[in-house]
Design a protein around this motif. Sequence first.
Motif, mmCIF file in Angstrom:
data_model
loop_
_atom_site.group_PDB
_atom_site.id
_atom_site.type_symbol
_atom_site.label_atom_id
_atom_site.label_comp_id
_atom_site.label_asym_id
_atom_site.label_seq_id
_atom_site.Cartn_x
_atom_site.Cartn_y
_atom_site.Cartn_z
ATOM 1 N N PHE A 1 1.352 5.751 -6.787
ATOM 2 C CA PHE A 1 0.488 6.420 -5.810
ATOM 3 C C PHE A 1 1.005 7.828 -5.488
ATOM 4 N N PRO A 2 2.301 8.027 -5.224
ATOM 5 C CA PRO A 2 2.768 9.401 -4.971
ATOM 6 C C PRO A 2 2.574 10.334 -6.159
ATOM 7 N N ALA A 3 2.704 9.808 -7.383
ATOM 8 C CA ALA A 3 2.502 10.650 -8.569
ATOM 9 C C ALA A 3 1.053 11.118 -8.656
ATOM 10 N N LEU A 4 0.120 10.224 -8.352
ATOM 11 C CA LEU A 4 -1.297 10.587 -8.351
ATOM 12 C C LEU A 4 -1.596 11.583 -7.239
ATOM 13 N N GLN A 5 -0.997 11.366 -6.083
ATOM 14 C CA GLN A 5 -1.216 12.279 -4.961
ATOM 15 C C GLN A 5 -0.722 13.689 -5.303
ATOM 16 N N ARG A 6 0.448 13.777 -5.914
ATOM 17 C CA ARG A 6 0.977 15.092 -6.302
ATOM 18 C C ARG A 6 0.088 15.751 -7.347
ATOM 19 N N HIS A 7 -0.324 14.987 -8.349
ATOM 20 C CA HIS A 7 -1.101 15.578 -9.442
ATOM 21 C C HIS A 7 -2.445 16.099 -8.954
ATOM 22 N N PHE A 8 -3.145 15.294 -8.157
ATOM 23 C CA PHE A 8 -4.491 15.681 -7.730
ATOM 24 C C PHE A 8 -4.486 16.514 -6.448
ATOM 25 N N GLY A 9 -3.358 16.556 -5.752
ATOM 26 C CA GLY A 9 -3.228 17.438 -4.610
ATOM 27 C C GLY A 9 -3.976 17.009 -3.359
ATOM 28 N N PHE A 10 -4.237 15.718 -3.206
ATOM 29 C CA PHE A 10 -4.921 15.281 -1.983
ATOM 30 C C PHE A 10 -3.893 14.864 -0.923
ATOM 31 N N GLU A 11 -4.203 15.179 0.332
ATOM 32 C CA GLU A 11 -3.355 14.728 1.442
ATOM 33 C C GLU A 11 -3.713 13.304 1.841
ATOM 34 N N ARG A 12 -5.023 12.999 1.794
ATOM 35 C CA ARG A 12 -5.516 11.681 2.162
ATOM 36 C C ARG A 12 -6.577 11.247 1.162
ATOM 37 N N CYS A 13 -6.759 9.950 1.062
ATOM 38 C CA CYS A 13 -7.790 9.423 0.175
ATOM 39 C C CYS A 13 -8.279 8.091 0.722
ATOM 40 N N VAL A 14 -9.343 7.591 0.113
ATOM 41 C CA VAL A 14 -9.815 6.225 0.332
ATOM 42 C C VAL A 14 -9.328 5.405 -0.850
ATOM 43 N N VAL A 15 -8.561 4.347 -0.595
ATOM 44 C CA VAL A 15 -8.086 3.493 -1.690
ATOM 45 C C VAL A 15 -9.065 2.329 -1.869
ATOM 46 N N PHE A 16 -9.500 2.127 -3.105
ATOM 47 C CA PHE A 16 -10.533 1.137 -3.442
ATOM 48 C C PHE A 16 -10.009 0.344 -4.637
ATOM 49 N N GLY A 17 -9.711 -0.938 -4.422
ATOM 50 C CA GLY A 17 -9.144 -1.738 -5.499
ATOM 51 C C GLY A 17 -9.966 -2.973 -5.813
ATOM 52 N N HIS A 18 -10.088 -3.256 -7.114
ATOM 53 C CA HIS A 18 -10.794 -4.447 -7.591
ATOM 54 C C HIS A 18 -9.789 -5.513 -8.005
ATOM 55 N N SER A 19 -9.962 -6.739 -7.518
ATOM 56 C CA SER A 19 -9.113 -7.883 -7.863
ATOM 57 C C SER A 19 -7.659 -7.562 -7.502
ATOM 58 N N VAL A 20 -6.713 -7.654 -8.469
ATOM 59 C CA VAL A 20 -5.331 -7.332 -8.105
ATOM 60 C C VAL A 20 -5.192 -5.862 -7.706
ATOM 61 N N GLY A 21 -6.105 -5.020 -8.169
ATOM 62 C CA GLY A 21 -6.118 -3.638 -7.695
ATOM 63 C C GLY A 21 -6.381 -3.550 -6.201
ATOM 64 N N GLY A 22 -7.107 -4.547 -5.654
ATOM 65 C CA GLY A 22 -7.307 -4.597 -4.215
ATOM 66 C C GLY A 22 -6.010 -4.864 -3.479
ATOM 67 N N ALA A 23 -5.182 -5.760 -4.033
ATOM 68 C CA ALA A 23 -3.862 -5.999 -3.449
ATOM 69 C C ALA A 23 -3.017 -4.731 -3.504
ATOM 70 N N MET A 24 -3.112 -3.991 -4.614
ATOM 71 C CA MET A 24 -2.382 -2.729 -4.733
ATOM 72 C C MET A 24 -2.893 -1.702 -3.735
ATOM 73 N N ALA A 25 -4.207 -1.699 -3.482
ATOM 74 C CA ALA A 25 -4.766 -0.787 -2.486
ATOM 75 C C ALA A 25 -4.217 -1.113 -1.097
ATOM 76 N N VAL A 26 -4.088 -2.408 -0.780
ATOM 77 C CA VAL A 26 -3.482 -2.807 0.491
ATOM 78 C C VAL A 26 -2.044 -2.294 0.568
ATOM 79 N N ALA A 27 -1.291 -2.450 -0.520
ATOM 80 C CA ALA A 27 0.095 -1.982 -0.542
ATOM 81 C C ALA A 27 0.171 -0.469 -0.363
ATOM 82 N N CYS A 28 -0.778 0.265 -0.963
ATOM 83 C CA CYS A 28 -0.813 1.722 -0.786
ATOM 84 C C CYS A 28 -1.042 2.084 0.679
ATOM 85 N N ALA A 29 -2.004 1.398 1.318
ATOM 86 C CA ALA A 29 -2.309 1.690 2.720
ATOM 87 C C ALA A 29 -1.135 1.332 3.621
ATOM 88 N N ALA A 30 -0.397 0.268 3.251
ATOM 89 C CA ALA A 30 0.761 -0.147 4.049
ATOM 90 C C ALA A 30 1.923 0.828 3.897
#
Length: 268
Positions: free
Chosen positions: A93-122
Amino acid sequence: MPLPVSTREHWIGTEKGQLFAQDWTPADARDEPILLLHDSLGCVALWRDFPEHLARATGRPVIAYDRLGFGRSERYPGALPLGFIDDEAREHFPALQRHFGFERCVVFGHSVGGAMAVACAAQHPQACAALITESAQAFVEHQTRDGIRAAEQEFAREGQLERLQKYHGDKAFWVLRAWVDTWLSNDFSDWNLDAELALVKCPILSLHGEQDEYGSAAHPERLTSVPGVPTVLTLLPDCGHVPHRQQQSAVLDAVGDFLRRFGGATAG
Protein backbone atom coordinates in the motif's frame (compact mmCIF):
# COMPACT_ATOMS: atom_id res chain seq x y z
CA MET A 1 -22.98 11.60 -22.32
CA PRO A 2 -20.47 9.20 -20.65
CA LEU A 3 -17.37 10.72 -19.10
CA PRO A 4 -14.25 10.11 -21.20
CA VAL A 5 -11.84 7.90 -19.28
CA SER A 6 -8.12 7.65 -19.99
CA THR A 7 -6.06 4.63 -18.95
CA ARG A 8 -2.35 4.07 -18.34
CA GLU A 9 -0.16 1.14 -17.35
CA HIS A 10 2.43 1.36 -14.56
CA TRP A 11 5.36 -0.64 -13.22
CA ILE A 12 6.16 -0.15 -9.54
CA GLY A 13 9.40 -1.33 -7.98
CA THR A 14 9.36 -2.95 -4.54
CA GLU A 15 11.95 -4.75 -2.44
CA LYS A 16 10.52 -8.16 -3.40
CA GLY A 17 9.77 -7.51 -7.07
CA GLN A 18 8.01 -5.34 -9.61
CA LEU A 19 4.25 -4.75 -9.50
CA PHE A 20 2.03 -4.11 -12.51
CA ALA A 21 -0.74 -1.53 -12.13
CA GLN A 22 -3.26 0.28 -14.29
CA ASP A 23 -5.36 3.39 -13.73
CA TRP A 24 -8.60 4.65 -15.26
CA THR A 25 -9.00 8.42 -14.86
CA PRO A 26 -12.13 10.35 -15.87
CA ALA A 27 -11.79 13.80 -17.35
CA ASP A 28 -11.79 16.48 -14.61
CA ALA A 29 -11.48 13.87 -11.82
CA ARG A 30 -10.92 15.61 -8.49
CA ASP A 31 -11.87 13.24 -5.65
CA GLU A 32 -9.64 10.66 -4.00
CA PRO A 33 -8.93 7.60 -6.18
CA ILE A 34 -10.44 4.18 -5.59
CA LEU A 35 -7.81 1.48 -5.07
CA LEU A 36 -8.95 -2.01 -6.13
CA LEU A 37 -7.51 -5.10 -4.41
CA HIS A 38 -8.20 -8.37 -6.24
CA ASP A 39 -9.24 -11.81 -5.01
CA SER A 40 -7.15 -14.96 -4.44
CA LEU A 41 -7.07 -15.98 -8.11
CA GLY A 42 -7.44 -12.50 -9.55
CA CYS A 43 -5.44 -9.80 -11.28
CA VAL A 44 -6.00 -6.51 -13.07
CA ALA A 45 -7.26 -8.18 -16.24
CA LEU A 46 -9.88 -10.18 -14.34
CA TRP A 47 -11.61 -7.00 -13.18
CA ARG A 48 -12.53 -6.78 -16.88
CA ASP A 49 -14.56 -3.62 -17.64
CA PHE A 50 -15.51 -2.90 -14.03
CA PRO A 51 -12.76 -0.33 -13.29
CA GLU A 52 -13.74 1.80 -16.29
CA HIS A 53 -17.44 1.68 -15.37
CA LEU A 54 -16.56 2.47 -11.74
CA ALA A 55 -14.51 5.49 -12.81
CA ARG A 56 -17.39 6.76 -14.95
CA ALA A 57 -20.04 6.14 -12.29
CA THR A 58 -18.12 7.88 -9.49
CA GLY A 59 -16.07 10.47 -11.38
CA ARG A 60 -13.02 9.22 -9.46
CA PRO A 61 -9.73 7.78 -10.71
CA VAL A 62 -9.62 4.00 -10.26
CA ILE A 63 -6.35 2.13 -9.66
CA ALA A 64 -5.92 -1.64 -9.84
CA TYR A 65 -2.74 -3.65 -9.43
CA ASP A 66 -1.50 -7.23 -9.61
CA ARG A 67 -0.19 -8.45 -6.28
CA LEU A 68 3.28 -9.94 -6.37
CA GLY A 69 3.01 -13.44 -7.88
CA PHE A 70 -0.17 -12.62 -9.82
CA GLY A 71 -1.01 -11.43 -13.32
CA ARG A 72 1.75 -9.37 -14.90
CA SER A 73 3.63 -8.68 -11.66
CA GLU A 74 6.83 -10.58 -10.90
CA ARG A 75 6.95 -13.90 -9.10
CA TYR A 76 6.51 -14.03 -5.35
CA PRO A 77 9.82 -15.03 -3.74
CA GLY A 78 8.90 -18.40 -2.19
CA ALA A 79 5.75 -19.66 -0.52
CA LEU A 80 2.99 -17.25 0.48
CA PRO A 81 3.32 -16.59 4.26
CA LEU A 82 0.31 -16.92 6.54
CA GLY A 83 0.57 -13.22 7.33
CA PHE A 84 0.16 -12.23 3.67
CA ILE A 85 -2.97 -10.12 4.29
CA ASP A 86 -1.34 -7.75 6.77
CA ASP A 87 1.89 -7.87 4.73
CA GLU A 88 0.06 -6.47 1.68
CA ALA A 89 -1.15 -3.47 3.65
CA ARG A 90 2.22 -2.88 5.29
CA GLU A 91 4.50 -3.36 2.28
CA HIS A 92 2.63 -2.58 -0.94
CA PHE A 93 0.00 0.00 0.00
CA PRO A 94 2.74 2.58 0.78
CA ALA A 95 4.49 1.75 -2.52
CA LEU A 96 1.27 2.39 -4.44
CA GLN A 97 0.65 5.59 -2.50
CA ARG A 98 4.14 6.89 -3.33
CA HIS A 99 3.91 5.94 -7.00
CA PHE A 100 0.48 7.46 -7.64
CA GLY A 101 0.97 10.39 -5.27
CA PHE A 102 -2.36 10.24 -3.45
CA GLU A 103 -2.69 11.36 0.17
CA ARG A 104 -5.99 9.54 0.65
CA CYS A 105 -7.97 6.95 -1.25
CA VAL A 106 -11.00 4.68 -1.06
CA VAL A 107 -9.88 1.06 -0.59
CA PHE A 108 -12.14 -1.46 -2.37
CA GLY A 109 -11.34 -5.16 -2.06
CA HIS A 110 -12.95 -8.27 -3.52
CA SER A 111 -12.87 -11.54 -1.51
CA VAL A 112 -9.45 -11.79 0.20
CA GLY A 113 -8.75 -8.37 -1.31
CA GLY A 114 -11.52 -7.14 0.98
CA ALA A 115 -9.59 -8.43 3.98
CA MET A 116 -6.52 -6.61 2.62
CA ALA A 117 -8.59 -3.43 2.25
CA VAL A 118 -9.56 -3.73 5.93
CA ALA A 119 -5.88 -4.14 6.84
CA CYS A 120 -5.01 -1.05 4.77
CA ALA A 121 -7.67 1.02 6.57
CA ALA A 122 -6.44 -0.27 9.94
CA GLN A 123 -2.74 0.34 9.30
CA HIS A 124 -3.11 3.61 7.36
CA PRO A 125 -6.15 5.39 8.84
CA GLN A 126 -5.11 8.84 7.61
CA ALA A 127 -4.78 7.56 4.05
CA CYS A 128 -8.15 5.77 3.80
CA ALA A 129 -11.21 7.96 3.27
CA ALA A 130 -13.59 5.00 3.00
CA LEU A 131 -13.54 1.20 2.94
CA ILE A 132 -15.55 -1.01 0.58
CA THR A 133 -15.56 -4.80 0.79
CA GLU A 134 -17.16 -7.12 -1.75
CA SER A 135 -17.65 -10.83 -0.96
CA ALA A 136 -14.97 -10.50 1.72
CA GLN A 137 -14.18 -13.05 4.41
CA ALA A 138 -13.81 -11.76 7.98
CA PHE A 139 -12.84 -15.15 9.45
CA VAL A 140 -12.36 -18.75 8.35
CA GLU A 141 -15.76 -20.38 7.86
CA HIS A 142 -16.61 -23.99 6.95
CA GLN A 143 -18.49 -22.70 3.89
CA THR A 144 -15.35 -20.93 2.69
CA ARG A 145 -13.22 -24.05 3.02
CA ASP A 146 -15.88 -26.24 1.39
CA GLY A 147 -16.04 -23.87 -1.57
CA ILE A 148 -12.27 -23.93 -1.93
CA ARG A 149 -12.18 -27.76 -1.82
CA ALA A 150 -14.81 -27.87 -4.57
CA ALA A 151 -12.83 -25.39 -6.68
CA GLU A 152 -9.62 -27.40 -6.15
CA GLN A 153 -11.35 -30.50 -7.55
CA GLU A 154 -12.60 -28.50 -10.52
CA PHE A 155 -9.11 -27.18 -11.31
CA ALA A 156 -7.76 -30.76 -11.15
CA ARG A 157 -9.81 -31.64 -14.23
CA GLU A 158 -7.96 -31.78 -17.53
CA GLY A 159 -7.52 -28.36 -19.13
CA GLN A 160 -8.83 -26.33 -16.20
CA LEU A 161 -5.46 -24.93 -15.09
CA GLU A 162 -5.23 -23.24 -18.49
CA ARG A 163 -7.97 -20.88 -17.31
CA LEU A 164 -5.49 -19.46 -14.80
CA GLN A 165 -2.52 -19.61 -17.17
CA LYS A 166 -4.32 -17.20 -19.48
CA TYR A 167 -3.98 -14.51 -16.79
CA HIS A 168 -1.01 -15.61 -14.67
CA GLY A 169 1.20 -17.39 -17.20
CA ASP A 170 3.65 -19.86 -15.70
CA LYS A 171 2.79 -18.55 -12.22
CA ALA A 172 -0.68 -20.14 -12.42
CA PHE A 173 0.08 -23.26 -10.39
CA TRP A 174 1.66 -21.13 -7.63
CA VAL A 175 -1.45 -18.90 -7.60
CA LEU A 176 -3.75 -21.90 -7.20
CA ARG A 177 -1.69 -23.56 -4.46
CA ALA A 178 -1.23 -20.26 -2.59
CA TRP A 179 -5.01 -19.99 -2.35
CA VAL A 180 -5.85 -23.61 -1.56
CA ASP A 181 -2.96 -24.44 0.76
CA THR A 182 -3.26 -21.24 2.80
CA TRP A 183 -7.01 -21.38 3.44
CA LEU A 184 -7.05 -25.13 4.14
CA SER A 185 -4.03 -24.98 6.45
CA ASN A 186 -4.65 -25.81 10.10
CA ASP A 187 -2.37 -22.92 11.04
CA PHE A 188 -4.71 -20.50 9.24
CA SER A 189 -7.93 -21.85 10.76
CA ASP A 190 -8.08 -19.23 13.55
CA TRP A 191 -7.44 -16.25 11.28
CA ASN A 192 -9.90 -13.35 11.56
CA LEU A 193 -10.08 -9.59 11.09
CA ASP A 194 -11.28 -8.66 14.57
CA ALA A 195 -8.09 -6.83 15.58
CA GLU A 196 -7.91 -4.92 12.29
CA LEU A 197 -11.60 -3.96 12.33
CA ALA A 198 -11.16 -2.45 15.79
CA LEU A 199 -8.69 0.04 14.27
CA VAL A 200 -10.81 1.15 11.28
CA LYS A 201 -11.81 4.81 11.51
CA CYS A 202 -13.47 5.38 8.12
CA PRO A 203 -16.97 4.60 6.78
CA ILE A 204 -17.54 1.01 5.64
CA LEU A 205 -19.67 -0.45 2.86
CA SER A 206 -19.87 -4.26 2.74
CA LEU A 207 -21.41 -5.87 -0.37
CA HIS A 208 -22.26 -9.57 -0.36
CA GLY A 209 -24.20 -11.91 -2.63
CA GLU A 210 -26.89 -13.93 -0.90
CA GLN A 211 -25.74 -17.01 -2.86
CA ASP A 212 -22.03 -16.48 -2.28
CA GLU A 213 -20.44 -19.92 -2.46
CA TYR A 214 -17.44 -18.89 -0.34
CA GLY A 215 -19.08 -17.27 2.67
CA SER A 216 -22.34 -16.61 4.50
CA ALA A 217 -23.89 -13.28 5.49
CA ALA A 218 -22.02 -13.60 8.80
CA HIS A 219 -19.03 -12.00 7.05
CA PRO A 220 -20.58 -8.67 6.04
CA GLU A 221 -22.35 -8.60 9.41
CA ARG A 222 -18.97 -8.84 11.14
CA LEU A 223 -17.43 -6.30 8.77
CA THR A 224 -20.12 -3.72 9.53
CA SER A 225 -20.11 -4.23 13.29
CA VAL A 226 -17.43 -1.57 13.87
CA PRO A 227 -18.66 0.95 16.46
CA GLY A 228 -18.29 4.67 15.93
CA VAL A 229 -18.13 4.75 12.12
CA PRO A 230 -20.89 4.85 9.48
CA THR A 231 -21.51 1.37 8.06
CA VAL A 232 -23.72 0.07 5.24
CA LEU A 233 -24.45 -3.61 4.63
CA THR A 234 -25.86 -4.48 1.20
CA LEU A 235 -26.98 -8.06 0.51
CA LEU A 236 -27.54 -8.74 -3.18
CA PRO A 237 -30.26 -11.33 -3.98
CA ASP A 238 -29.65 -13.92 -6.71
CA CYS A 239 -25.92 -13.13 -6.62
CA GLY A 240 -22.84 -15.26 -5.98
CA HIS A 241 -19.22 -14.48 -5.20
CA VAL A 242 -18.52 -11.91 -7.95
CA PRO A 243 -21.12 -9.14 -7.64
CA HIS A 244 -19.15 -6.65 -9.77
CA ARG A 245 -19.58 -9.05 -12.69
CA GLN A 246 -22.88 -10.73 -11.83
CA GLN A 247 -24.75 -7.57 -10.75
CA GLN A 248 -22.54 -4.74 -11.93
CA SER A 249 -25.28 -2.08 -12.07
CA ALA A 250 -26.38 -2.79 -8.49
CA VAL A 251 -22.77 -2.62 -7.28
CA LEU A 252 -22.12 0.67 -9.09
CA ASP A 253 -25.32 2.17 -7.66
CA ALA A 254 -24.48 1.04 -4.12
CA VAL A 255 -20.91 2.32 -4.32
CA GLY A 256 -21.96 5.64 -5.85
CA ASP A 257 -24.59 6.23 -3.19
CA PHE A 258 -22.20 5.28 -0.39
CA LEU A 259 -19.43 7.59 -1.62
CA ARG A 260 -21.82 10.50 -2.09
CA ARG A 261 -22.94 10.09 1.52
CA PHE A 262 -19.72 9.12 3.26
CA GLY A 263 -16.77 9.28 0.85
CA GLY A 264 -15.08 12.21 2.53
CA ALA A 265 -15.88 11.44 6.17
CA THR A 266 -13.34 10.21 8.69
CA ALA A 267 -13.96 9.52 12.36
CA GLY A 268 -11.90 11.50 14.83
